[in-house]
Design a protein around this motif. Structure first.
Motif, short mmCIF file in Angstrom:
data_model
loop_
_atom_site.label_atom_id
_atom_site.label_comp_id
_atom_site.label_asym_id
_atom_site.label_seq_id
_atom_site.Cartn_x
_atom_site.Cartn_y
_atom_site.Cartn_z
N ARG A 60 0.85 -1.22 0.00
CA ARG A 60 0.00 0.00 0.00
C ARG A 60 0.87 1.26 0.00
O ARG A 60 0.56 2.23 -0.68
CB ARG A 60 -0.94 0.01 1.20
N LEU A 108 1.90 -3.43 -10.93
CA LEU A 108 3.04 -4.05 -10.25
C LEU A 108 2.71 -5.52 -10.02
O LEU A 108 1.53 -5.87 -9.82
CB LEU A 108 3.28 -3.38 -8.89
N ALA A 128 2.20 -13.49 -5.23
CA ALA A 128 2.06 -12.72 -3.98
C ALA A 128 1.41 -11.35 -4.08
O ALA A 128 1.27 -10.70 -3.06
CB ALA A 128 3.42 -12.57 -3.32
N ASN A 133 -1.13 -9.81 -7.06
CA ASN A 133 -2.44 -9.63 -7.70
C ASN A 133 -3.33 -10.84 -7.41
O ASN A 133 -3.01 -11.96 -7.79
CB ASN A 133 -2.23 -9.43 -9.21
N1 COD Z 1 -0.42 -2.50 -9.52
C1 COD Z 1 -0.69 -1.19 -9.62
N2 COD Z 1 -1.70 -0.60 -8.96
C2 COD Z 1 -2.45 -1.39 -8.15
C3 COD Z 1 -2.22 -2.76 -8.00
C4 COD Z 1 -1.15 -3.31 -8.73
N3 COD Z 1 -0.86 -4.61 -8.66
N4 COD Z 1 -3.14 -3.25 -7.12
C5 COD Z 1 -3.91 -2.21 -6.76
N5 COD Z 1 -3.48 -1.11 -7.37
C6 COD Z 1 -4.04 0.26 -7.26
C7 COD Z 1 -5.50 0.32 -7.67
O1 COD Z 1 -5.61 0.57 -9.04
C8 COD Z 1 -5.99 1.50 -6.85
O2 COD Z 1 -5.67 2.70 -7.47
C9 COD Z 1 -5.15 1.41 -5.57
O3 COD Z 1 -3.99 0.65 -5.90
C10 COD Z 1 -5.90 0.71 -4.46
O4 COD Z 1 -6.45 -0.49 -5.01
P1 COD Z 1 -7.18 -1.59 -4.14
O5 COD Z 1 -8.27 -0.94 -3.36
O6 COD Z 1 -7.51 -2.79 -4.98
O7 COD Z 1 -5.97 -1.97 -3.29
P2 COD Z 1 -5.74 -2.36 -1.82
O8 COD Z 1 -4.93 -1.28 -1.17
O9 COD Z 1 -6.98 -2.81 -1.10
O10 COD Z 1 -4.83 -3.66 -2.11
C11 COD Z 1 -3.72 -3.67 -2.92
C12 COD Z 1 -2.86 -4.83 -2.42
C13 COD Z 1 -1.66 -5.03 -3.32
C14 COD Z 1 -2.37 -4.49 -1.01
C15 COD Z 1 -3.76 -6.12 -2.43
O11 COD Z 1 -4.01 -6.48 -3.73
C16 COD Z 1 -3.18 -7.26 -1.64
O12 COD Z 1 -3.31 -7.29 -0.41
N6 COD Z 1 -2.57 -8.24 -2.35
C17 COD Z 1 -2.11 -9.44 -1.75
C18 COD Z 1 -0.89 -9.17 -0.91
C19 COD Z 1 -0.62 -10.31 0.00
O13 COD Z 1 -1.20 -10.43 1.07
N7 COD Z 1 0.31 -11.13 -0.40
C20 COD Z 1 0.76 -12.16 0.44
C21 COD Z 1 0.56 -13.46 -0.19
S1 COD Z 1 1.99 -14.26 0.22
#
Ligand code: COD
Length: 299
Positions: A105, A120, A140, A142
Motif C-alpha cells: 500500500r 506491479l 504474492a 495480484n
Molecule cells: N499494480 C498497480 N496498482 C495497483 C495494484 C497493482 N498490482 N493493485 C492495486 N493497485 C491500485 C488500484 O488501481 C488503486 O488505485 C489502488 O492501488 C488501491 O487499489 P485496491 O483498493 O484494490 O488496493 P488495496 O490497497 O486494497 O490492495 C492492494 C494490495 C496489493 C495491497 C492487495 O491487492 C493485496 O493485499 N494483495 C495481496 C498481498 C498479499 O497479502 N500477499 C501475500 C501473499 S503471500
C-alpha cells in the motif's frame, strides 16, 4: 544460470538497500551477509531503533554498515522506506517484519508511492533441479487478475526475464488442463495470452504457450505422452499462474516439498522490492537480494 552464478556475475557494484520495519533477525542476517559478500554497501533499516538493535543482538549480529531510521508503526516504517527510494537515497527496498499488504500500500500510494508501471506484480525465481533459473508469477500480489491484468503481469515477467539475462524467454501459461474449455475461463485467457505472444503484443520478444498443465509445462516427456507439441514444454523460463492462490501454493510446494531455492521480488515500481517470507532460509533471502541487484543493474 543458477543463483550462485547470478551472485558471481553481478558486476555493477554494491547497492544501498532499505528494509521497511526491520524487526526480523532473518532479514537483518541476510542483509549482513549481502554487505559482507559485497552485494550491498549500505543497509538502512526503518523501525523502533532499540528493538532493531535488540533483534540484531539476539543473533550476535554486528550492525556495522547499517543506518537506522526511527519509525513507530509498520505503516510509518513502510512510508519512510518508500520515501527514501522516492528521494533517491537508496537503490532497493526490502520487506521486514510487516504484512505484505502494508508495504505494498505504501508503494502504491498515489501521492507518495513509487509506481513506475501501470501494474506491479510479484516475480519469483526458482532454481530448478537441473540448475537453471526459471521464473514464477504472480504468487504474492495480484489476487484475481482479469485478462488485461494478466497480460500486464506477463509483460512484467518477460521484461524481468530479459533484465536478468533470460533472453527470448519461453512462457508456459498454466491452467489445470492443456485444452481450451469454454467453461474454464483460465484456459480461454491462456489461449488469448498465447496468441498475443504470437502477434508480438508484449514489449519484448517471448515464446508464449498455453494453456499448459504444470506437468506438461515442466516435463517434455509428460507433454509427449499427451501428444502435445509445444516449444515451451519442458523448457519454460516463465511459469505463469492465473491467480494468487495457485501461485502461492506452487511457490510453497516448490520450496517445502521440492526443497528448491526460490526468491521473490515485486516488479514495476521505481526499484525492485525484495519480498521474503519469514520461513525462507537465509540463503533464499540472500538470493532474493542478489536477484533484485541483478534486475536493477541491467536496467
Ligand atoms: N499494480 C498497480 N496498482 C495497483 C495494484 C497493482 N498490482 N493493485 C492495486 N493497485 C491500485 C488500484 O488501481 C488503486 O488505485 C489502488 O492501488 C488501491 O487499489 P485496491 O483498493 O484494490 O488496493 P488495496 O490497497 O486494497 O490492495 C492492494 C494490495 C496489493 C495491497 C492487495 O491487492 C493485496 O493485499 N494483495 C495481496 C498481498 C498479499 O497479502 N500477499 C501475500 C501473499 S503471500
Amino acid at each position: 544460470m543458477g543463483f550462485s552464478n547470478l551472485r558471481k556475475e553481478l558486476t555493477s557494484g554494491p547497492k544501498s538497500l532499505t528494509v521497511a520495519w526491520g524487526l526480523d533477525s532473518g532479514v537483518l542476517q541476510a542483509c549482513r551477509e549481502a554487505l559482507d559478500y559485497g552485494l550491498l554497501h549500505q543497509v538502512i533499516v526503518t523501525g523502533p531503533i532499540e528493538k532493531i538493535e535488540a533483534t540484531a543482538a539476539s543473533t550476535d549480529m554486528s550492525l556495522e554498515g547499517f543506518s537506522l531510521h526511527p519509525a513507530s508503526t509498520p505503516e510509518e516504517g513502510a512510508a519512510e522506506a518508500v520515501r527514501l527510494v522516492r528521494e533517491g537515497e537508496t537503490d532497493l527496498l526490502m520487506k521486514g517484519h510487516l504484512s505484505t499488504s502494508v508495504i505494498l500500500r505504501a508503494v502504491l500510494n498515489k501521492e507518495k508511492g513509487i509506481r513506475a508501471q501501470a501494474l506491479l506484480s510479484h516475480i519469483a525465481a526458482v532454481e530448478l533441479p537441473t540448475g537453471r533459473l526459471a521464473l514464477l508469477t504472480d504468487a504474492a500480489m495480484n489476487v484475481k487478475p482479469d485478462l488485461q491484468q494478466k497480460s500486464q503481469i506477463l509483460d512484467n515477467a518477460i521484461q524481468f526475464a530479459w533484465s536478468i539475462g533470460l533472453t527470448n524467454p519461453k512462457v508456459a501459461v498454466l491452467a489445470s488442463v492443456e485444452t481450451v474449455n469454454p467453461q474454464m475461463q483460465d484456459t480461454i485467457d491462456a489461449a488469448c495470452l498465447s496468441l498475443m505472444g504470437k502477434r508480438g503484443q508484449f514489449s519484448k520478444a517471448a515464446i508464449v504457450d498455453g494453456p499448459l498443465a504444470f506437468d506438461n509445462a515442466y516435463s517434455k516427456e509428460a507433454a509427449i505422452q499427451k501428444g502435445i507439441e509445444s516449444e515451451v514444454a519442458g523448457e519454460a523460463d516463465i511459469f505463469m499462474v492465473q491467480e494468487l492462490t495457485a501461485g502461492n501454493l506452487l511457490y510453497k510446494a516448490l520450496s517445502y516439498v521440492g526443497g528448491l531455492s526460490i526468491a521473490g521480488v515485486i516488479y514495476g515500481a521505481t526499484c525492485p522490492i525484495v519480498l521474503t517470507s519469514r520461513a525462507d532460509s537465509s540463503e533464499s533471502k540472500l538470493n532474493a537480494i542478489a536477484l533484485a541487484c541483478k534486475a536493477l543493474s541491467e536496467r
